[in-house]
Design a protein around this motif. Structure first.
Motif, PDB file in Angstrom:
ATOM      1  N   ALA A  34       0.626  -1.498  -0.085  1.00 30.01           N
ATOM      2  CA  ALA A  34       0.362  -0.023  -0.018  1.00 30.01           C
ATOM      3  C   ALA A  34       1.024   0.951   0.299  1.00 30.01           C
ATOM      4  O   ALA A  34       0.767   2.673  -0.595  1.00 30.01           O
ATOM      5  CB  ALA A  34      -1.088  -0.074   0.742  1.00 30.01           C
ATOM      6  N   ILE A  35       2.178   1.394   0.934  1.00 31.52           N
ATOM      7  CA  ILE A  35       2.535   2.752   1.432  1.00 31.52           C
ATOM      8  C   ILE A  35       4.066   2.340  -0.410  1.00 31.52           C
ATOM      9  O   ILE A  35       4.157   3.751  -0.367  1.00 31.52           O
ATOM     10  CB  ILE A  35       3.517   2.773   1.773  1.00 31.52           C
ATOM     11  CG1 ILE A  35       1.979   2.638   3.031  1.00 31.52           C
ATOM     12  CG2 ILE A  35       3.848   3.774   2.927  1.00 31.52           C
ATOM     13  CD1 ILE A  35       2.231   2.030   5.188  1.00 31.52           C
ATOM     14  N   GLY A  36       4.542   1.494  -0.198  1.00 31.21           N
ATOM     15  CA  GLY A  36       5.800   1.734  -1.172  1.00 31.21           C
ATOM     16  C   GLY A  36       6.784   2.073  -0.579  1.00 31.21           C
ATOM     17  O   GLY A  36       7.083   1.984   0.404  1.00 31.21           O
ATOM     18  N   ALA A  41       6.071  10.216   4.501  1.00 32.69           N
ATOM     19  CA  ALA A  41       5.122  10.775   4.177  1.00 32.69           C
ATOM     20  C   ALA A  41       3.908   9.766   5.093  1.00 32.69           C
ATOM     21  O   ALA A  41       3.288  10.830   5.374  1.00 32.69           O
ATOM     22  CB  ALA A  41       5.046  10.761   2.827  1.00 32.69           C
ATOM     23  N   HIS A  42       4.256   8.435   4.790  1.00 32.53           N
ATOM     24  CA  HIS A  42       3.235   8.097   5.616  1.00 32.53           C
ATOM     25  C   HIS A  42       2.974   7.694   7.050  1.00 32.53           C
ATOM     26  O   HIS A  42       2.428   8.322   7.955  1.00 32.53           O
ATOM     27  CB  HIS A  42       3.283   6.734   5.429  1.00 32.53           C
ATOM     28  CG  HIS A  42       1.482   5.676   5.411  1.00 32.53           C
ATOM     29  ND1 HIS A  42       0.153   6.113   5.550  1.00 32.53           N
ATOM     30  CD2 HIS A  42       1.819   5.387   6.742  1.00 32.53           C
ATOM     31  CE1 HIS A  42       0.231   4.570   5.441  1.00 32.53           C
ATOM     32  NE2 HIS A  42       0.621   4.280   6.683  1.00 32.53           N
ATOM     33  N   LEU A  43       4.169   8.219   7.957  1.00 32.73           N
ATOM     34  CA  LEU A  43       5.312   7.873   9.450  1.00 32.73           C
ATOM     35  C   LEU A  43       4.208   9.451   9.307  1.00 32.73           C
ATOM     36  O   LEU A  43       4.284   9.481  10.977  1.00 32.73           O
ATOM     37  CB  LEU A  43       5.801   8.164   9.791  1.00 32.73           C
ATOM     38  CG  LEU A  43       6.454   6.411   9.118  1.00 32.73           C
ATOM     39  CD1 LEU A  43       7.631   6.386   8.678  1.00 32.73           C
ATOM     40  CD2 LEU A  43       5.862   5.701   9.885  1.00 32.73           C
ATOM     41  N   GLU A  44       4.919  10.418   9.108  1.00 35.90           N
ATOM     42  CA  GLU A  44       4.202  11.839   9.010  1.00 35.90           C
ATOM     43  C   GLU A  44       2.323  12.042   9.663  1.00 35.90           C
ATOM     44  O   GLU A  44       2.013  12.502  10.150  1.00 35.90           O
ATOM     45  CB  GLU A  44       4.348  13.095   7.964  1.00 35.90           C
ATOM     46  CG  GLU A  44       4.246  13.875   8.910  1.00 35.90           C
ATOM     47  CD  GLU A  44       4.680  14.841   9.614  1.00 35.90           C
ATOM     48  OE1 GLU A  44       3.592  15.302  10.796  1.00 35.90           O
ATOM     49  OE2 GLU A  44       5.866  14.135  10.051  1.00 35.90           O
ATOM     50  N   SER A  66     -11.484   4.432   4.188  1.00 32.18           N
ATOM     51  CA  SER A  66     -11.620   4.216   3.118  1.00 32.18           C
ATOM     52  C   SER A  66     -10.441   4.291   2.657  1.00 32.18           C
ATOM     53  O   SER A  66     -10.685   3.595   1.857  1.00 32.18           O
ATOM     54  CB  SER A  66     -12.055   5.838   2.461  1.00 32.18           C
ATOM     55  OG  SER A  66     -13.024   5.930   2.493  1.00 32.18           O
ATOM     56  N   ALA A  67      -9.169   4.761   3.638  1.00 34.02           N
ATOM     57  CA  ALA A  67      -7.981   4.247   3.113  1.00 34.02           C
ATOM     58  C   ALA A  67      -7.235   2.274   3.102  1.00 34.02           C
ATOM     59  O   ALA A  67      -6.773   2.178   2.568  1.00 34.02           O
ATOM     60  CB  ALA A  67      -6.907   4.652   3.996  1.00 34.02           C
TER      61      ALA A  67
END
Length: 128
Positions: A34-36, A41-44, A66-67
């Motif tokens: 999902a994150i690649g 950015a995802h951790l932020e 939704s995610a």
């Protein structure tokens, strides 16, 4: 007794916990797919999410439901694995009262997501 949570604690928890998630044989591949390469950015985003949840900061404006709805391979059992890792991370990092504050909130979030994703009621009779 009121527990004071800080942004520094949230950042520490998010970093520690998601390092464990990435190494987990069942959760790691789902998150990686999902994150690649977008982990920073995802951790932020997750720091903002937990800030909004724990501090009511208003820092997060996303839609976790939704995610998660879009994640292929997500199963109800993964929520249990996620919670086990999260609870372990909380207990690794914080005194019991602080850990418990995070854990209680995480359990509610996981229960809500699991119900919404996997325990939907069948549609009612259509109005004629």
């Amino acid at each position: 007794m009121s527990v004071q949570i800080t942004d520094a604690q949230i950042a520490s928890l998010v970093d520690h916990f998601y390092a464990r998630v990435r190494r987990d044989p069942s959760l790691g591949p789902v998150f990686q797919a999902a994150i690649g390469a977008e982990w920073d950015a995802h951790l932020e985003k997750l720091r903002r999410f937990w800030s909004a949840v724990m501090l009511r900061s208003g820092a997060y404006h996303g839609d976790p439901y939704s995610a998660h709805l879009r994640l292929p391979g997500l199963t109800p059992a993964m929520f249990d694995a996620w919670l086990a890792l999260f609870e372990g991370s909380c207990r690794d990092l914080f005194p019991e009262a602080t850990a418990q504050a995070f854990i209680e909130r995480a359990r509610r979030i996981a229960r809500s997501l699991r119900m919404g994703l996997f325990e939907r009621l069948p549609p009612g009779p259509s109005a004629a």
